[in-house]
Scaffold this active site. Structure first.
Site, PDB file in Angstrom:
ATOM      1  N   ASP A 172     142.722   6.818  17.709  1.00  0.00           N
ATOM      2  CA  ASP A 172     143.878   5.954  17.971  1.00  0.00           C
ATOM      3  C   ASP A 172     144.833   5.810  16.784  1.00  0.00           C
ATOM      4  O   ASP A 172     145.856   5.153  16.886  1.00  0.00           O
ATOM      5  CB  ASP A 172     143.408   4.564  18.410  1.00  0.00           C
ATOM      6  N   TYR A 264     145.016   7.262   6.634  1.00  0.00           N
ATOM      7  CA  TYR A 264     143.724   7.614   6.019  1.00  0.00           C
ATOM      8  C   TYR A 264     143.869   8.512   4.795  1.00  0.00           C
ATOM      9  O   TYR A 264     142.930   8.641   4.006  1.00  0.00           O
ATOM     10  CB  TYR A 264     142.780   8.261   7.040  1.00  0.00           C
TER      11      TYR A 264
HETATM   12  P1  NAD Z   1     130.018  -1.860  17.322  1.00  0.00           P
HETATM   13  O1  NAD Z   1     128.826  -1.706  16.457  1.00  0.00           O
HETATM   14  O2  NAD Z   1     130.599  -3.201  17.541  1.00  0.00           O
HETATM   15  O3  NAD Z   1     129.742  -1.245  18.765  1.00  0.00           O
HETATM   16  C1  NAD Z   1     128.981  -0.123  18.987  1.00  0.00           C
HETATM   17  C2  NAD Z   1     128.049  -0.352  20.158  1.00  0.00           C
HETATM   18  O4  NAD Z   1     127.343   0.870  20.387  1.00  0.00           O
HETATM   19  C3  NAD Z   1     126.991  -1.429  19.916  1.00  0.00           C
HETATM   20  O5  NAD Z   1     126.972  -2.340  20.970  1.00  0.00           O
HETATM   21  C4  NAD Z   1     125.677  -0.652  19.827  1.00  0.00           C
HETATM   22  O6  NAD Z   1     124.563  -1.348  20.324  1.00  0.00           O
HETATM   23  C5  NAD Z   1     125.994   0.552  20.686  1.00  0.00           C
HETATM   24  N1  NAD Z   1     125.174   1.729  20.418  1.00  0.00           N
HETATM   25  C6  NAD Z   1     124.715   2.195  19.242  1.00  0.00           C
HETATM   26  N2  NAD Z   1     124.015   3.330  19.436  1.00  0.00           N
HETATM   27  C7  NAD Z   1     124.050   3.595  20.766  1.00  0.00           C
HETATM   28  C8  NAD Z   1     123.532   4.628  21.586  1.00  0.00           C
HETATM   29  N3  NAD Z   1     122.826   5.633  21.065  1.00  0.00           N
HETATM   30  N4  NAD Z   1     123.774   4.580  22.912  1.00  0.00           N
HETATM   31  C9  NAD Z   1     124.487   3.577  23.450  1.00  0.00           C
HETATM   32  N5  NAD Z   1     125.011   2.572  22.728  1.00  0.00           N
HETATM   33  C10 NAD Z   1     124.800   2.585  21.395  1.00  0.00           C
HETATM   34  O7  NAD Z   1     131.132  -0.886  16.701  1.00  0.00           O
HETATM   35  P2  NAD Z   1     132.715  -0.926  16.886  1.00  0.00           P
HETATM   36  O8  NAD Z   1     133.325  -1.369  15.597  1.00  0.00           O
HETATM   37  O9  NAD Z   1     133.095  -1.618  18.100  1.00  0.00           O
HETATM   38  O10 NAD Z   1     133.050   0.621  17.019  1.00  0.00           O
HETATM   39  C11 NAD Z   1     132.487   1.438  18.014  1.00  0.00           C
HETATM   40  C12 NAD Z   1     132.752   2.890  17.728  1.00  0.00           C
HETATM   41  O11 NAD Z   1     134.103   3.238  18.007  1.00  0.00           O
HETATM   42  C13 NAD Z   1     132.527   3.285  16.261  1.00  0.00           C
HETATM   43  O12 NAD Z   1     132.008   4.589  16.182  1.00  0.00           O
HETATM   44  C14 NAD Z   1     133.935   3.275  15.710  1.00  0.00           C
HETATM   45  O13 NAD Z   1     134.049   4.029  14.548  1.00  0.00           O
HETATM   46  C15 NAD Z   1     134.656   3.890  16.873  1.00  0.00           C
HETATM   47  N6  NAD Z   1     136.113   3.741  16.910  1.00  0.00           N
HETATM   48  C16 NAD Z   1     136.844   4.861  16.863  1.00  0.00           C
HETATM   49  C17 NAD Z   1     138.201   4.816  16.932  1.00  0.00           C
HETATM   50  C18 NAD Z   1     138.983   6.075  16.852  1.00  0.00           C
HETATM   51  O14 NAD Z   1     140.172   6.041  16.746  1.00  0.00           O
HETATM   52  N7  NAD Z   1     138.356   7.238  16.864  1.00  0.00           N
HETATM   53  C19 NAD Z   1     138.839   3.592  17.064  1.00  0.00           C
HETATM   54  C20 NAD Z   1     138.062   2.452  17.127  1.00  0.00           C
HETATM   55  C21 NAD Z   1     136.685   2.532  17.065  1.00  0.00           C
HETATM   56  C1  G6P Z   2     141.310   3.035  13.255  1.00  0.00           C
HETATM   57  C2  G6P Z   2     140.716   4.402  13.276  1.00  0.00           C
HETATM   58  C3  G6P Z   2     139.303   4.341  13.752  1.00  0.00           C
HETATM   59  C4  G6P Z   2     138.486   3.404  12.894  1.00  0.00           C
HETATM   60  C5  G6P Z   2     139.133   2.049  12.873  1.00  0.00           C
HETATM   61  C6  G6P Z   2     138.452   1.198  11.833  1.00  0.00           C
HETATM   62  O1  G6P Z   2     141.446   2.535  14.540  1.00  0.00           O
HETATM   63  O2  G6P Z   2     141.438   5.293  14.068  1.00  0.00           O
HETATM   64  O3  G6P Z   2     138.771   5.621  13.750  1.00  0.00           O
HETATM   65  O4  G6P Z   2     137.173   3.272  13.392  1.00  0.00           O
HETATM   66  O5  G6P Z   2     140.484   2.162  12.501  1.00  0.00           O
HETATM   67  O6  G6P Z   2     138.935  -0.084  11.905  1.00  0.00           O
HETATM   68  P1  G6P Z   2     138.143  -1.309  11.271  1.00  0.00           P
HETATM   69  O7  G6P Z   2     139.032  -2.440  11.620  1.00  0.00           O
HETATM   70  O8  G6P Z   2     136.812  -1.307  11.975  1.00  0.00           O
HETATM   71  O9  G6P Z   2     138.031  -1.022   9.845  1.00  0.00           O
HETATM   72 MN    MN Z   3     140.214   7.179  14.265  1.00  0.00          MN
END
Ligand code: NAD
Ligand code: G6P
Ligand code: MN
Length: 441
Positions: A172, A264
């Site tokens: 995102d 980043y």
């Molecule tokens: P979080 O820890 O709040 O949520 C993750 C959830 O995944 C938890 O509820 C956990 O119990 C669950 N989980 C862990 N291992 C699992 C498995 N093997 N199977 C099913 N569920 C499992 O984390 P968050 O801050 O909400 O972020 C979630 C993910 O999304 C992270 O990897 C974060 O980096 C990613 N993220 C990516 C982007 C992006 O742009 N690529 C943006 C936002 C968040």
């Molecule tokens: C952005 C990135 C994600 C990352 C997040 C971290 O959305 O694209 O890949 O996981 O920032 O944000 P936080 O608020 O958890 O540091």
């Molecule tokens: Mn990202």
């Protein structure tokens, strides 16, 4: 449009409630028959799910079913699309990923440098298992993965599932940055047409056009340099850490005026400044635990206590809308353009074919069709090749259980460089991750 079945893997994520609000607002673009949450942590997921159930009941009466489960068979049968957002090791391990490098004078960050390596080596196993299980029950479902570090996870998934063309790795950050561009230019974010190249969390906008093809790049650069570049999406607009990060993007543009940087890149271009600024007692993980996680959990408790969402504002966020519209474009063959990760194969002509590049692509029911970028200038090529080599070595190290390759990956990484420092950080991370990582020899 016929209505689809969606599973959200990592239902307990801090992002899930925002996704649900976005699904509500986007229901005309992405009409759903059912939503299922799947998580391994029943309690964490239930907190979100109980609030989501009330919200969906009030705002999405067309939805026939909402379920949450820790049973893979129940979750993955007959689905059309999966969003995967897991965090192996949770925020507790994220905190260690950030603290350990800081102790050695390097930056501690979720997806960049040593922290990104640590997190990547934890994510690969769970992600691979999840894709296998989803495929067992729903062989044609579109899988949108944004589990981090998406660059490393994406490379590993390509290696594990080379023939599977229905897995899309997506982030995102480009759209969150574009939201700020749109506000500076007084446009709607969806009216902007970006040209962009790089790797995930490691790229640049080379142009920003409007829908009529007018080039707004110079005007935008002027506004960023002469103004205050800050986040404007509501999820991050008031977050001090994100405000500072966006301000650093202005600095990057002043120092390297050719292209508009992904936020980043600050970790790779100013590693010394950032390492000095960080404190191990208050890394980003701690801020998220006291910030987003707390805020989301309090909101869920409030909704459940009131048994209604009438007194809260149900509103989409750019993160959710981006994932939803990308999924809709794939499923309904809308041929809309999104910045996503694809195997390079000549898209950026002077980069390796096997790099997982992040570029604009048309999303069709045959998968992403990336637009050719051509050659990129030497500075960017050098930076990207170095970063790709570092990420590729991490994935190879995982499969070969090679300590040497991890040492090489960390030494190559611009956030570390000094070989003895790379080794010291690595040894500490190995100790901290012994419940998650394979044993490296
Ligand atoms: P979080 O820890 O709040 O949520 C993750 C959830 O995944 C938890 O509820 C956990 O119990 C669950 N989980 C862990 N291992 C699992 C498995 N093997 N199977 C099913 N569920 C499992 O984390 P968050 O801050 O909400 O972020 C979630 C993910 O999304 C992270 O990897 C974060 O980096 C990613 N993220 C990516 C982007 C992006 O742009 N690529 C943006 C936002 C968040
Ligand atoms: C952005 C990135 C994600 C990352 C997040 C971290 O959305 O694209 O890949 O996981 O920032 O944000 P936080 O608020 O958890 O540091
Ligand atoms: Mn990202």
């Amino acid at each position: 449009m016929d209505r689809k079945n969606l599973v959200i893997v990592g239902g307990g994520s801090t992002y899930t409630l925002g996704i649900v609000m976005s699904l509500i607002e986007e229901k005309a673009n992405f009409p759903l028959k059912s939503i299922t949450f799947y998580d391994i942590d029943a309690e964490r997921q239930e907190k979100i799910a109980k609030a989501a159930a009330i919200m969906l009941e009030e705002h999405y009466p067309e939805l026939e079913q909402f379920n949450y489960t820790t049973d893979k068979a129940a979750a993955f049968k007959n689905i059309d699309t999966a969003f995967i957002q897991i965090r192996t090791g949770g925020l507790a391990m994220r905190e260690l990923d950030e603290q350990i490098p800081i102790k050695h004078g390097a930056i501690g960050q979720e997806t960049s440098g040593a922290g990104g390596m640590a997190y990547g080596l934890r994510s690969i196993k769970d992600m691979t298992e999840l894709i296998r299980d989803i495929r067992q029950y729903s062989k044609d479902a579109w899988i949108l993965n944004y589990t981090n570090p998406a660059a490393i996870v994406g490379l590993a998934l390509k290696r594990e599932f080379p023939e599977d063309n229905r897995i899309l790795n997506i982030c995102d950050m480009p759209i969150a940055i574009m939201k700020s561009y749109a506000d500076l230019l007084d446009k709607d974010v969806w009216e902007l047409v970006p040209e962009y190249f790089g790797l995930n969390h490691f790229g640049w906008f080379s142009k920003i056009l409007d829908e009529e093809g007018n080039d707004l790049t110079q005007e935008l650069k002027g506004k960023i340099i002469n103004g205050d570049f800050i986040p404007t999406d509501k999820e991050i607009a008031n977050d001090e850490s994100w405000i500072q990060t966006f301000r650093k993007a202005r600095q990057m543009l002043i120092d390297f005026p050719e292209f508009l940087p992904n936020t980043y890149l600050q970790y790779y271009l100013y590693p010394d400044d950032l390492a000095k600024k960080e404190s191990p007692d208050n890394t980003r993980a701690r801020q998220v635990i006291n910030g987003r996680e707390k805020r989301v959990h309090e909101l869920c408790d409030h909704i459940v206590a009131q048994q209604t969402t009438k007194d809260i504002h149900v509103e989409s966020d750019i993160h959710g809308v981006y994932m939803i519209r990308a999924a809709a474009s794939l499923i309904f063959n809308l041929k809309e353009t999104f910045i996503v990760m694809v195997e390079n194969n000549g898209v950026i002509a002077n980069l390796p074919n096997d790099a997982l590049v992040e570029v604009p692509a048309m999303l069709t029911n045959n998968g992403p069709k990336a637009f050719a970028v051509g050659d990129i200038p030497t500075f960017y090529k050098g930076l990207i090749e170095n970063q790709h080599a570092s990420e590729k070595l991490i994935v190879e190290a995982y499969y070969e259980k090679s300590y040497t390759k991890l040492q090489q990956a960390m030494t190559l990484n611009r956030t570390i460089v000094h070989a003895p420092k790379a080794k010291a950080i690595l040894d500490d991370l190995i100790e901290a991750n012994k419940d998650y990582w394979p044993e490296f020899k």
